[in-house]
Design a protein around this motif. Sequence first.
Motif, PDB file in Angstrom:
ATOM      1  N   PRO A 225       0.937  -1.174  -0.072  1.00  0.00           N
ATOM      2  CA  PRO A 225       0.110  -0.003  -0.006  1.00  0.00           C
ATOM      3  C   PRO A 225       0.890   1.119  -0.076  1.00  0.00           C
ATOM      4  CG  PRO A 225      -1.097  -1.548   1.460  1.00  0.00           C
ATOM      5  CD  PRO A 225       0.363  -2.098   1.134  1.00  0.00           C
ATOM      6  N   LEU A 226       2.303   1.252   0.441  1.00  0.00           N
ATOM      7  CA  LEU A 226       2.881   2.257   0.617  1.00  0.00           C
ATOM      8  C   LEU A 226       3.603   2.675  -0.930  1.00  0.00           C
ATOM      9  CD1 LEU A 226       4.936   1.802   3.904  1.00  0.00           C
ATOM     10  CD2 LEU A 226       2.947   3.399   3.463  1.00  0.00           C
ATOM     11  N   ASN A 227       3.569   1.409  -1.726  1.00  0.00           N
ATOM     12  CA  ASN A 227       4.247   1.607  -3.008  1.00  0.00           C
ATOM     13  C   ASN A 227       5.574   2.081  -2.959  1.00  0.00           C
ATOM     14  OD1 ASN A 227       4.377   1.228  -5.718  1.00  0.00           O
ATOM     15  ND2 ASN A 227       3.550   3.296  -6.245  1.00  0.00           N
ATOM     16  N   ASP A 228       6.438   1.590  -1.930  1.00  0.00           N
ATOM     17  CA  ASP A 228       7.915   2.073  -1.829  1.00  0.00           C
ATOM     18  C   ASP A 228       8.772   0.975  -2.293  1.00  0.00           C
ATOM     19  OD1 ASP A 228       7.586  -0.197   0.110  1.00  0.00           O
ATOM     20  OD2 ASP A 228       7.843   1.086   1.839  1.00  0.00           O
ATOM     21  N   ARG A 229       8.269  -0.278  -2.795  1.00  0.00           N
ATOM     22  CA  ARG A 229       9.039  -1.298  -3.401  1.00  0.00           C
ATOM     23  C   ARG A 229       9.955  -2.110  -2.312  1.00  0.00           C
ATOM     24  NH1 ARG A 229      11.164   0.438  -9.271  1.00  0.00           N
ATOM     25  NH2 ARG A 229       9.429   1.997  -9.679  1.00  0.00           N
ATOM     26  N   GLN A 230       9.600  -1.929  -1.076  1.00  0.00           N
ATOM     27  CA  GLN A 230      10.450  -2.407  -0.020  1.00  0.00           C
ATOM     28  C   GLN A 230       9.715  -3.306   1.036  1.00  0.00           C
ATOM     29  OE1 GLN A 230      14.182  -0.327   1.135  1.00  0.00           O
ATOM     30  NE2 GLN A 230      13.121   1.478   0.560  1.00  0.00           N
ATOM     31  N   ASN A 231       8.518  -2.694   1.466  1.00  0.00           N
ATOM     32  CA  ASN A 231       7.843  -3.308   2.447  1.00  0.00           C
ATOM     33  C   ASN A 231       6.414  -3.913   2.034  1.00  0.00           C
ATOM     34  OD1 ASN A 231       9.227  -2.273   5.029  1.00  0.00           O
ATOM     35  ND2 ASN A 231       9.241  -0.429   3.400  1.00  0.00           N
ATOM     36  N   ASP A 232       6.325  -5.465   1.869  1.00  0.00           N
ATOM     37  CA  ASP A 232       5.352  -5.901   1.033  1.00  0.00           C
ATOM     38  C   ASP A 232       4.457  -6.766   2.160  1.00  0.00           C
ATOM     39  OD1 ASP A 232       5.864  -5.175  -1.369  1.00  0.00           O
ATOM     40  OD2 ASP A 232       6.876  -6.872  -1.767  1.00  0.00           O
ATOM     41  N   THR A 233       3.217  -6.904   2.059  1.00  0.00           N
ATOM     42  CA  THR A 233       2.277  -7.817   2.547  1.00  0.00           C
ATOM     43  C   THR A 233       2.006  -8.854   1.801  1.00  0.00           C
ATOM     44  OG1 THR A 233       1.739  -5.883   4.233  1.00  0.00           O
ATOM     45  CG2 THR A 233       0.516  -7.847   4.195  1.00  0.00           C
ATOM     46  N   GLU A 234       2.000 -10.211   2.101  1.00  0.00           N
ATOM     47  CA  GLU A 234       1.938 -11.393   1.100  1.00  0.00           C
ATOM     48  C   GLU A 234       0.798 -12.113   1.768  1.00  0.00           C
ATOM     49  OE1 GLU A 234       6.155 -11.796  -0.568  1.00  0.00           O
ATOM     50  OE2 GLU A 234       5.602 -13.316   0.880  1.00  0.00           O
ATOM     51  N   PHE A 235      -0.251 -12.740   0.918  1.00  0.00           N
ATOM     52  CA  PHE A 235      -1.286 -13.596   1.308  1.00  0.00           C
ATOM     53  C   PHE A 235      -1.095 -14.758   0.078  1.00  0.00           C
ATOM     54  CE2 PHE A 235      -2.379  -9.375   2.471  1.00  0.00           C
ATOM     55  CZ  PHE A 235      -2.721  -9.396   3.887  1.00  0.00           C
ATOM     56  N   TYR A 236      -1.225 -16.048   0.906  1.00  0.00           N
ATOM     57  CA  TYR A 236      -1.211 -17.182   0.115  1.00  0.00           C
ATOM     58  C   TYR A 236      -1.922 -18.291   0.093  1.00  0.00           C
ATOM     59  CZ  TYR A 236       3.886 -15.443  -1.350  1.00  0.00           C
ATOM     60  OH  TYR A 236       4.748 -14.821  -1.568  1.00  0.00           O
ATOM     61  N   VAL A 237      -2.627 -18.824  -0.830  1.00  0.00           N
ATOM     62  CA  VAL A 237      -3.571 -19.895  -0.602  1.00  0.00           C
ATOM     63  C   VAL A 237      -3.048 -21.083  -1.527  1.00  0.00           C
ATOM     64  CG1 VAL A 237      -6.117 -20.631  -0.742  1.00  0.00           C
ATOM     65  CG2 VAL A 237      -5.276 -18.150  -0.323  1.00  0.00           C
ATOM     66  N   SER A 238      -3.040 -22.320  -0.694  1.00  0.00           N
ATOM     67  CA  SER A 238      -2.674 -23.257  -1.433  1.00  0.00           C
ATOM     68  C   SER A 238      -3.580 -24.113  -1.938  1.00  0.00           C
ATOM     69  CB  SER A 238      -1.871 -24.512  -0.355  1.00  0.00           C
ATOM     70  OG  SER A 238      -2.845 -25.002   0.426  1.00  0.00           O
ATOM     71  N   ALA A 239      -3.442 -25.177  -2.997  1.00  0.00           N
ATOM     72  CA  ALA A 239      -4.441 -25.765  -3.577  1.00  0.00           C
ATOM     73  C   ALA A 239      -4.893 -26.925  -2.472  1.00  0.00           C
ATOM     74  CB  ALA A 239      -4.051 -26.744  -4.677  1.00  0.00           C
ATOM     75  N   GLY A 240      -4.681 -26.957  -1.253  1.00  0.00           N
ATOM     76  CA  GLY A 240      -5.073 -27.752  -0.243  1.00  0.00           C
ATOM     77  C   GLY A 240      -6.086 -26.959   0.809  1.00  0.00           C
ATOM     78  N   GLY A 241      -6.037 -25.564   0.376  1.00  0.00           N
ATOM     79  CA  GLY A 241      -6.809 -24.755   1.176  1.00  0.00           C
ATOM     80  C   GLY A 241      -6.197 -23.856   2.318  1.00  0.00           C
ATOM     81  N   THR A 242      -4.814 -24.128   2.399  1.00  0.00           N
ATOM     82  CA  THR A 242      -4.218 -23.583   3.616  1.00  0.00           C
ATOM     83  C   THR A 242      -3.891 -22.303   3.279  1.00  0.00           C
ATOM     84  OG1 THR A 242      -3.331 -25.889   4.079  1.00  0.00           O
ATOM     85  CG2 THR A 242      -2.102 -23.903   5.061  1.00  0.00           C
ATOM     86  N   GLN A 243      -3.625 -21.368   4.345  1.00  0.00           N
ATOM     87  CA  GLN A 243      -3.524 -20.015   4.250  1.00  0.00           C
ATOM     88  C   GLN A 243      -2.041 -19.750   4.746  1.00  0.00           C
ATOM     89  OE1 GLN A 243      -6.260 -17.582   6.412  1.00  0.00           O
ATOM     90  NE2 GLN A 243      -7.670 -17.590   4.869  1.00  0.00           N
ATOM     91  N   ALA A 244      -1.380 -18.752   4.136  1.00  0.00           N
ATOM     92  CA  ALA A 244      -0.029 -18.276   4.427  1.00  0.00           C
ATOM     93  C   ALA A 244       0.085 -16.734   4.464  1.00  0.00           C
ATOM     94  CB  ALA A 244       1.230 -18.987   3.915  1.00  0.00           C
ATOM     95  N   ASP A 245       0.729 -16.070   5.404  1.00  0.00           N
ATOM     96  CA  ASP A 245       0.816 -14.530   5.268  1.00  0.00           C
ATOM     97  C   ASP A 245       2.094 -14.402   5.774  1.00  0.00           C
ATOM     98  OD1 ASP A 245      -0.199 -15.173   7.779  1.00  0.00           O
ATOM     99  OD2 ASP A 245      -1.947 -14.023   7.545  1.00  0.00           O
ATOM    100  N   ALA A 246       2.611 -13.230   5.218  1.00  0.00           N
ATOM    101  CA  ALA A 246       4.103 -12.685   5.602  1.00  0.00           C
ATOM    102  C   ALA A 246       4.188 -11.326   5.351  1.00  0.00           C
ATOM    103  CB  ALA A 246       4.943 -13.588   4.816  1.00  0.00           C
ATOM    104  N   LYS A 247       4.982 -10.718   6.417  1.00  0.00           N
ATOM    105  CA  LYS A 247       5.670  -9.190   6.132  1.00  0.00           C
ATOM    106  C   LYS A 247       6.936  -9.283   5.486  1.00  0.00           C
ATOM    107  CE  LYS A 247       2.517  -6.263   8.186  1.00  0.00           C
ATOM    108  NZ  LYS A 247       1.855  -5.150   7.574  1.00  0.00           N
ATOM    109  N   VAL A 248       7.088  -8.413   4.489  1.00  0.00           N
ATOM    110  CA  VAL A 248       8.445  -8.411   4.033  1.00  0.00           C
ATOM    111  C   VAL A 248       8.973  -7.214   4.212  1.00  0.00           C
ATOM    112  CG1 VAL A 248       9.778  -8.867   1.705  1.00  0.00           C
ATOM    113  CG2 VAL A 248       7.484 -10.124   1.926  1.00  0.00           C
ATOM    114  N   SER A 249      10.389  -7.021   4.489  1.00  0.00           N
ATOM    115  CA  SER A 249      11.047  -5.905   4.590  1.00  0.00           C
ATOM    116  C   SER A 249      12.572  -6.328   4.171  1.00  0.00           C
ATOM    117  CB  SER A 249      11.247  -5.684   6.108  1.00  0.00           C
ATOM    118  OG  SER A 249      11.958  -6.532   6.758  1.00  0.00           O
ATOM    119  N   SER A 250      13.080  -4.965   3.664  1.00  0.00           N
ATOM    120  CA  SER A 250      14.419  -5.101   3.010  1.00  0.00           C
ATOM    121  C   SER A 250      15.372  -5.858   3.877  1.00  0.00           C
ATOM    122  CB  SER A 250      14.951  -3.798   2.551  1.00  0.00           C
ATOM    123  OG  SER A 250      14.944  -2.863   3.690  1.00  0.00           O
ATOM    124  N   GLY A 251      15.284  -5.487   5.337  1.00  0.00           N
ATOM    125  CA  GLY A 251      16.334  -6.021   5.979  1.00  0.00           C
ATOM    126  C   GLY A 251      16.154  -7.377   6.643  1.00  0.00           C
TER     127      GLY A 251
END
Length: 805
Positions: free
Chosen positions: A119-145
């Motif tokens: 949402p900041l569009n700064d190309r450094q701090n992402d928020t990730e949301f994943y769904v597997s074909a088994g229905g499992t969720q995963a989420d993560a915060k991403v930072s440059s460091g």
Amino acid sequence: MKKYFLALCLFGFFISFSQDIKRKSLVATRVTAPPKIDGILNDVAWKNVPVAKNFTMFKPGDGDPEPSNQKTEVKVVYDDEAIYFAAYLYDSQPEKIMRQLSDRDNFSQADFFGVVINPLNDRQNDTEFYVSAGGTQADAKVSSGNGQDFSWNDVWYSKISFDDKGWYVEMKIPYSALRFSNQKVQTWGLNFHRLIQSKREQYSWNYIDKSVGSISQYSGLLTNLENIKTPIRLNFLPVTTLNTSNFEGETVTKGQIGFNIRYGLSDNFTLDATINPDFSQAGFDDLVLNLGPFEVRFDEQRQFFIEGADLLNKGGLFFSRRIGKRPINYFDIYDNLAEDETIIHNPDVAKLLTAVKISGRTKKGLGVAVLDAITDKTEAIIENSITHETRKEVTEPFANYNVVVIDQEFNKNSSVSLINTNVSRSSHFRKANVSALLFNLANKANSKKLNGSVKYSSTKDPTDGTINGYSASLSYNKTKGKFRYGLRSSLADDKYEINDLGFQRRNNFSSFFGDISYQIFKPTKKFNNYRIRLSGGMFRRFKPNVYTGNFLQLNLFATTIKQFSFGGRINARIGEGRDYWAPRNNTDFLVTTSRVGFSSFVSSDFRKKFAYNASVSYNRHYGEKDNGYSFSFTPIYRANDKFFMSYSFNYDITFDERGYITTLDEGDIIFGFRKIKSVLNTLSGKYSFNDLSSLTIAFRYNWSPVVYRDYYTKLNDKGYLIQSSYTGNNDVNFNSWNLDLRYVWQFSRGSELSILYRNSIFKSDNQSSLTFSNNLKNLFEESLQQNLSVRLVYYLDFNKLKTWL
């Protein structure tokens, strides 16, 4: 003036604007009737909506177009509450879609679809949301460091479905799970990922160049987000725990109620708090026999301290296991007993009362993180054996632990950080404070990086007084292309100390390192990828400035087209060196000799029902009899999409190792030549009833016998050993046994019921001559400690609660 001019040019070179990257764009569509999250993409909301398509290969290839029979299309809509995603994951052979069920944040062997939002569009701090074909969720915060941090979890919704054309994902991500400003019109960074596990191929919507920069810098754009407002971000997690333990025939049952709160202080900053927490269901530590001079580091198991700690971990000054650790005077109290006194109760941990985290980042890249934790006063109970009177003595007073991090990012690839950690106790107990300045600078092309740090520590001890120390590091790395290299230097004086709230094994050093590497980013006829790296370094003591040692190491890692991985390492130490840590007094040293070692491993294709890992290693010292080898084997069986089992056997043996034993009253430092054997068995398995309910088992047994044969003392000022007349039985027979059986049911998103049964045994004696079977018999003569814990967590969102009320 020339020096200042060159420094200015160098600084300008590194802070220049980041490279231009081609970015796809997708228009978001506002809807009045949101789609129903059921995995069936027939809602009116998805009709006549712009489509993100034409994905390209992320790995193992580089930009290859997606196959025509496995196209991917994604649509995005939003309303006042959330943003929604519909993914059409076409596959001409849907029967080959891998659907392994697994824990949250662990996809195992399954296809997945992922949404990456910035949402900041700064190309450094992402928020990730994943769904597997088994229905499992995963989420993560991403930072440059810190890269991807999957310990972060939030509440969002997803469903999947299948038909003869492929599989489909529907996602709802509430605005409460994101951090964004209240601008009227917004543009977010956006990318999508799709993994086809049967082929081990991953595709992305916006092209990612793996050979330069970080993945976050290659996001596309999501435009046309209008009039969205950040909601009241307030949720509650009441936690109720009931624990029953049995040890040596005594049963203790207790209940506890705790409370977790998450509150959005502003558009971009969040407060997390835990009150009266219970960590009885945290995973067990992998205990090992420690015969060395340094503390063993155990991973953090408590979720509150794991989750969202990316900024707090900058600079390596914060080690959360220090909070609620063993009281500072736990051992000292034994030295202060009167002749007729005994300790009848001495708690081995300081209870955590409350902890608060505040973290976030502004639109202009300013990140702030604050953690504050308070532990309770801890007291030992001492009894007079004659009068039977008891008294209490404080082993740890009320203590406050505090971490502050200020991190300014700029140019979408660089940052400067200020960090401070502080531990405060009452006047007659130890206090500590550490501060640091960090910088991470990259050039325009993301091809070069300059990293550095300056750190300062100050401790105030009632015995030693105030002690101040410092540390510094500087590194330069080429970070683009197949061929890369790096140089690094670091130092710390003999007063630098961060262990009150950080983790540090040694100080008083000055080290120099270098490495060169070669890797591929596109598959060849035989390999999906491979990497070769040569590294070396030299070590010196900071005070006095003397040479202590060196190392040289060659590493190889490769994966074939058929997903068979292998690799190895050759390492060496050349010539004599000095070990100032083995004698344990920080002044004497032990001479070390040349050493060579190697290790190798193989790993089979984990897509198959049966897979395995195996490794072997060998090392020896020249001029001594010290040598050893180890091997391990880990078979893994995946019976079906719901059940898997993994077993691991590790055997390690070292002959004639020189090891410190004790320092005698007259000052002689005693060493012994010892044989060390370690046998480690671990077992893990899981049965998933569905994507929200599972039963898991985790077992670990570590046996480490040690036998001494001869004793020596150190020859003063020379660092060599001479035979000693010292006698004693210093053999060690170390046993650590743990078994966890856990059932988890997530009855709604964010809410779960978990039941844990645990038994454990720890025993250490000197019966190292026992055989494996006789040792097990000896071990089970100890009392088995058993625990049964039931934990209920219920997620309450303020916005939903307000609607209900």
